[in-house]
Structures are given as structure tokens and as C-alpha cells.
Motif scaffolding. Structure first.
Motif, short mmCIF file in Angstrom:
data_model
loop_
_atom_site.label_atom_id
_atom_site.label_comp_id
_atom_site.label_asym_id
_atom_site.label_seq_id
_atom_site.Cartn_x
_atom_site.Cartn_y
_atom_site.Cartn_z
N ALA A 186 0.81 -1.22 0.00
CA ALA A 186 0.00 0.00 0.00
C ALA A 186 0.84 1.27 0.00
O ALA A 186 0.30 2.36 -0.14
CB ALA A 186 -0.92 0.00 1.22
N LEU A 187 2.16 1.14 0.15
CA LEU A 187 3.02 2.31 0.28
C LEU A 187 2.94 3.28 -0.90
O LEU A 187 2.92 4.50 -0.68
CB LEU A 187 4.47 1.87 0.49
N PRO A 188 2.89 2.82 -2.16
CA PRO A 188 2.77 3.79 -3.25
C PRO A 188 1.54 4.68 -3.13
O PRO A 188 1.61 5.90 -3.33
CB PRO A 188 2.71 2.90 -4.50
N VAL A 189 0.39 4.09 -2.78
CA VAL A 189 -0.83 4.88 -2.63
C VAL A 189 -0.70 5.85 -1.46
O VAL A 189 -1.07 7.03 -1.56
CB VAL A 189 -2.04 3.94 -2.42
N ILE A 190 -0.15 5.36 -0.34
CA ILE A 190 -0.04 6.20 0.85
C ILE A 190 0.92 7.36 0.61
O ILE A 190 0.64 8.52 0.97
CB ILE A 190 0.42 5.36 2.05
N THR A 192 1.82 8.69 -2.30
CA THR A 192 1.24 9.61 -3.27
C THR A 192 0.24 10.54 -2.60
O THR A 192 0.26 11.76 -2.79
CB THR A 192 0.55 8.83 -4.40
N GLY A 193 -0.64 9.97 -1.78
CA GLY A 193 -1.60 10.80 -1.05
C GLY A 193 -0.93 11.74 -0.07
O GLY A 193 -1.39 12.88 0.11
N THR A 194 0.15 11.29 0.56
CA THR A 194 0.86 12.14 1.51
C THR A 194 1.47 13.35 0.82
O THR A 194 1.39 14.48 1.31
CB THR A 194 1.96 11.33 2.22
N ILE A 195 2.07 13.14 -0.35
CA ILE A 195 2.68 14.25 -1.08
C ILE A 195 1.62 15.21 -1.58
O ILE A 195 1.80 16.43 -1.55
CB ILE A 195 3.54 13.71 -2.24
N LEU A 196 0.49 14.68 -2.04
CA LEU A 196 -0.60 15.55 -2.48
C LEU A 196 -1.15 16.37 -1.32
O LEU A 196 -1.47 17.55 -1.47
CB LEU A 196 -1.71 14.71 -3.12
N SER A 197 -1.27 15.75 -0.15
CA SER A 197 -1.73 16.50 1.02
C SER A 197 -0.71 17.55 1.44
O SER A 197 -1.07 18.63 1.92
CB SER A 197 -2.03 15.55 2.18
N ALA A 198 0.57 17.25 1.23
CA ALA A 198 1.60 18.25 1.52
C ALA A 198 1.46 19.46 0.61
O ALA A 198 1.68 20.60 1.03
CB ALA A 198 2.99 17.62 1.37
N ASN A 277 2.61 17.76 -7.12
CA ASN A 277 1.71 16.87 -7.83
C ASN A 277 2.46 15.95 -8.79
O ASN A 277 2.22 14.74 -8.81
CB ASN A 277 0.66 17.68 -8.59
N PHE A 278 3.37 16.52 -9.57
CA PHE A 278 4.14 15.68 -10.51
C PHE A 278 5.05 14.72 -9.74
O PHE A 278 5.23 13.57 -10.16
CB PHE A 278 4.96 16.57 -11.45
N GLY A 279 5.63 15.20 -8.63
CA GLY A 279 6.46 14.31 -7.82
C GLY A 279 5.67 13.16 -7.24
O GLY A 279 6.14 12.03 -7.17
N ALA A 280 4.42 13.44 -6.83
CA ALA A 280 3.58 12.38 -6.28
C ALA A 280 3.27 11.33 -7.34
O ALA A 280 3.31 10.12 -7.07
CB ALA A 280 2.29 12.98 -5.73
N ARG A 281 2.95 11.76 -8.54
CA ARG A 281 2.65 10.81 -9.61
C ARG A 281 3.88 9.98 -9.97
O ARG A 281 3.79 8.76 -10.15
CB ARG A 281 2.13 11.56 -10.84
N TRP A 282 5.03 10.64 -10.08
CA TRP A 282 6.24 9.91 -10.44
C TRP A 282 6.61 8.91 -9.35
O TRP A 282 6.93 7.75 -9.64
CB TRP A 282 7.39 10.89 -10.66
N LEU A 283 6.56 9.35 -8.10
CA LEU A 283 6.93 8.47 -6.99
C LEU A 283 5.96 7.30 -6.88
O LEU A 283 6.37 6.16 -6.63
CB LEU A 283 6.95 9.26 -5.68
N GLY A 284 4.67 7.56 -7.08
CA GLY A 284 3.69 6.48 -7.02
C GLY A 284 3.94 5.43 -8.09
O GLY A 284 3.89 4.22 -7.82
N TYR A 286 6.80 4.86 -9.64
CA TYR A 286 8.08 4.20 -9.37
C TYR A 286 7.94 3.13 -8.30
O TYR A 286 8.43 2.01 -8.45
CB TYR A 286 9.11 5.24 -8.95
N LEU A 287 7.27 3.47 -7.20
CA LEU A 287 7.11 2.50 -6.12
C LEU A 287 6.21 1.34 -6.53
O LEU A 287 6.42 0.20 -6.12
CB LEU A 287 6.53 3.20 -4.89
N TYR A 288 5.19 1.63 -7.35
CA TYR A 288 4.33 0.55 -7.82
C TYR A 288 5.11 -0.46 -8.66
O TYR A 288 4.98 -1.67 -8.49
CB TYR A 288 3.18 1.13 -8.64
N ARG A 289 5.97 0.06 -9.56
CA ARG A 289 6.80 -0.85 -10.37
C ARG A 289 7.79 -1.61 -9.49
O ARG A 289 8.06 -2.79 -9.72
CB ARG A 289 7.54 -0.06 -11.45
N LYS A 290 8.31 -0.93 -8.48
CA LYS A 290 9.31 -1.56 -7.62
C LYS A 290 8.72 -2.70 -6.80
O LYS A 290 9.31 -3.78 -6.68
CB LYS A 290 9.94 -0.51 -6.70
N PHE A 291 7.53 -2.46 -6.23
CA PHE A 291 6.94 -3.47 -5.35
C PHE A 291 6.17 -4.55 -6.09
O PHE A 291 5.89 -5.60 -5.54
CB PHE A 291 6.03 -2.79 -4.32
#
Length: 295
Positions: A186-190, A192-198, A277-284, A286-291
């Protein structure tokens, strides 16, 4: 009218509405950036308002915004993660739990000005923290916590049930299953949401007018004692953030180049939120592919 014609008309309407919204957003962002990018410079980003010719730096306000963001996320993330894990994995399915979820949904739609008034009455006056970065961080925690709880709960519920059951079948405890199996998935979703809330925190102004204040002491960036009233690291000092500064300089109009300062500060704020926003999408992704091992 046959089904194919109705489908073509509906598709055309949806495409037209979507294109209009995209063009409207692009025009708004383009207008802000066009007016403001030309005023951005290193001196503009690092100087105090009174140290630059015609009164135009945003250095302290930009630092206050970043510092407030860090304080808010330090409070929001642990509480939000804990509440989301409890609501997803431990809370029983009954009326109390449903009522809590309803309250979380209602809190997520409360206007930020109401959160600011609550912060003024409770945090600033009742608890006695005064106008300070800490008061602003607590108010923004109330504003952002429902989003964090909801994101964590939805991220954990999105974990395939088979993986959870397989972990439990191998003898792992429920807590170990949550921390070692479910949270990594669940980390990619969490995140991504954390960065968007930031990003929401960085651009917030209404709630901070009543909690963090509309002025800042003259900061001494050589003084790193967090207990000094003039130290930039003191969380209990009043602080004017970048979003509040934009509102203030437009409403007061005391600076001779208030329009240029507001345009440059608005461009900095928009660029920062876009980067979030762009960082959240990229990180999400990246982590999705990684996990998930998907290339």
C-alpha cells in the motif's frame, strides 16, 4: 435516435466539457506563470521584503511555508497512519465505526476558514499557544488528517486478500502482516496521497490567518537556537507564510510594486504545488513498479 448516434453525441459532449476544463486550467496557470516568472530570481527567493529595492523579497515567507509543512507532516503522518491502520484492520464493523467514517468524510469537506476559526478559539486562545507556527501546524493537521486517514485505509483495503491470508497462514501475527506485507504494497498509494496533502498544506492561507498570524519577527538566520524568538527554527513564533503574504500584500498595497511581488510569489507557489503533484505521480508509479516487479 439510435444507440450509436446517442453514444456519439454523449462522447462529443464529454470530450468538449473535458477540453474546456483543461483549456481553462491551462489558461489560468499560463496567465499566473506568464505574469510572475519574470520577477523570480535568486535574490527574490532569498531576500526579506525590506532588504530588496522597492520592498520585494519572499525569503522568510518561503522558509516559513517549508518549515510549517515539515511541522504539519510530522504531526499528521503518524496520527493518520495509525488511525488508517486501525480503521482498516482493527475497527469492528458496527454503527460506531460507520459514524467515525462519516465524521472523517464530513471533516474532509469542512472549509479551511472554519478550521482556522476553530484553531483560533481552541489552539490559540484556549490552549494558549498564541499565533505561532505550531498553532498553524495543529490547525492544518485537523484540516489534513481526514485525507491522510482515508488514503491509508483505502491503500490497505486495496491489498489483495490472498496475500494477507497467505501471510497469516504462514504463522505471522496480524501486526507483522500489516507492517511486513500490507504496508509495503500500500506504500505507493499512501506516499502519493501524503505528497498531495503536503501540496495542500503549502498552498493553504485561510486557516493560517487565524493561527500562524499575518506577520513575522525579523528572523536571524545565523541564530539556530530554537528557543530564541528571532530564530527561524523556533516553532512558537508567529509566521507569515507565502500564501498569506500574497493575500496580505494585495489587500494592503503598501509596497510600490505590490503587483509584481504578488505575481512573482504566486508563480513560485503554483510551481511548487505543481512539483508536489508531478512528484507524487512519479513516486507512485516508481514504487508501484518496484513493489510489483512491473517494468
Amino acid at each position: 435516435m439510435n444507440a450509436k448516434t446517442a453514444d456519439k453525441i454523449a462522447t462529443g459532449v464529454f470530450v468538449t466539457v473535458a477540453a474546456f476544463i483543461v483549456l481553462l486550467l491551462a489558461g489560468l496557470l499560463g496567465y499566473i506563470l506568464f505574469r510572475g516568472v519574470g520577477h523570480i530570481s535568486w535574490h527574490f527567493l532569498t531576500s526579506a521584503p525590506e532588504t530588496i529595492r522597492k520592498g520585494g523579497g519572499i525569503g522568510p515567507q518561503l522558509f516559513n511555508s517549508v518549515f510549517l509543512l515539515v511541522l504539519t507532516m510530522l504531526i499528521t503522518i503518524p496520527i493518520g497512519l495509525g488511525a488508517g491502520i486501525y480503521m482498516s484492520e482493527y475497527a469492528p464493523a458496527n454503527r460506531v465505526t460507520n459514524a467515525v467514517r462519516l465524521i472523517v468524510e464530513v471533516l474532509s469537506s469542512v472549509p479551511s476558514i472554519i478550521v482556522g476559526l476553530f484553531g483560533l478559539l481552541v489552539i490559540v486562545n484556549l490552549f494558549g499557544f498564541g499565533f505561532s507556527l505550531f498553532s498553524g501546524a495543529l490547525a492544518l493537521t485537523v484540516f489534513n488528517l481526514p485525507l491522510m486517514v482515508r488514503i491509508t485505509e483505502q491503500g490497505l483495503k486495496g491489498v489483495p486478500r490472498e496475500q494477507k491470508e497467505a501471510s497469516l497462514a504462514l504463522g505471522l501475527s496480524k501486526w507483522k502482516t500489516i507492517t511486513s506485507v500490507m504496508l509495503p504494497i500500500a506504500l505507493p498509494v499512501i506516499l502519493t496521497g501524503t505528497i498531495l496533502s503536503a501540496g495542500r498544506v503549502f498552498g493553504e492561507a485561510a486557516a493560517l490567518l487565524f493561527t500562524a498570524g499575518m506577520s513575522s519577527p525579523r528572523l536571524d538566520f545565523t541564530n539556530w537556537n530554537p528557543f530564541s524568538p528571532f530564530s527561524p527554527l523556533n516553532p512558537f513564533r508567529p509566521a507569515e507564510t507565502l500564501a498569506v503574504h500574497i493575500w496580505k500584500i494585495n489587500s494592503e498595497g503598501l509596497a510600490p510594486d505590490a503587483g509584481q511581488i504578488a505575481a512573482g510569489a504566486s508563480a513560485v507557489l503554483v510551481i511548487t504545488v505543481l512539483l508536489f503533484n508531478f512528484g507524487a505521480r512519479w513516486l507512485g508509479r516508481y514504487l508501484y513498479r518496484k513493489f510489483t516487479a512491473i517494468k
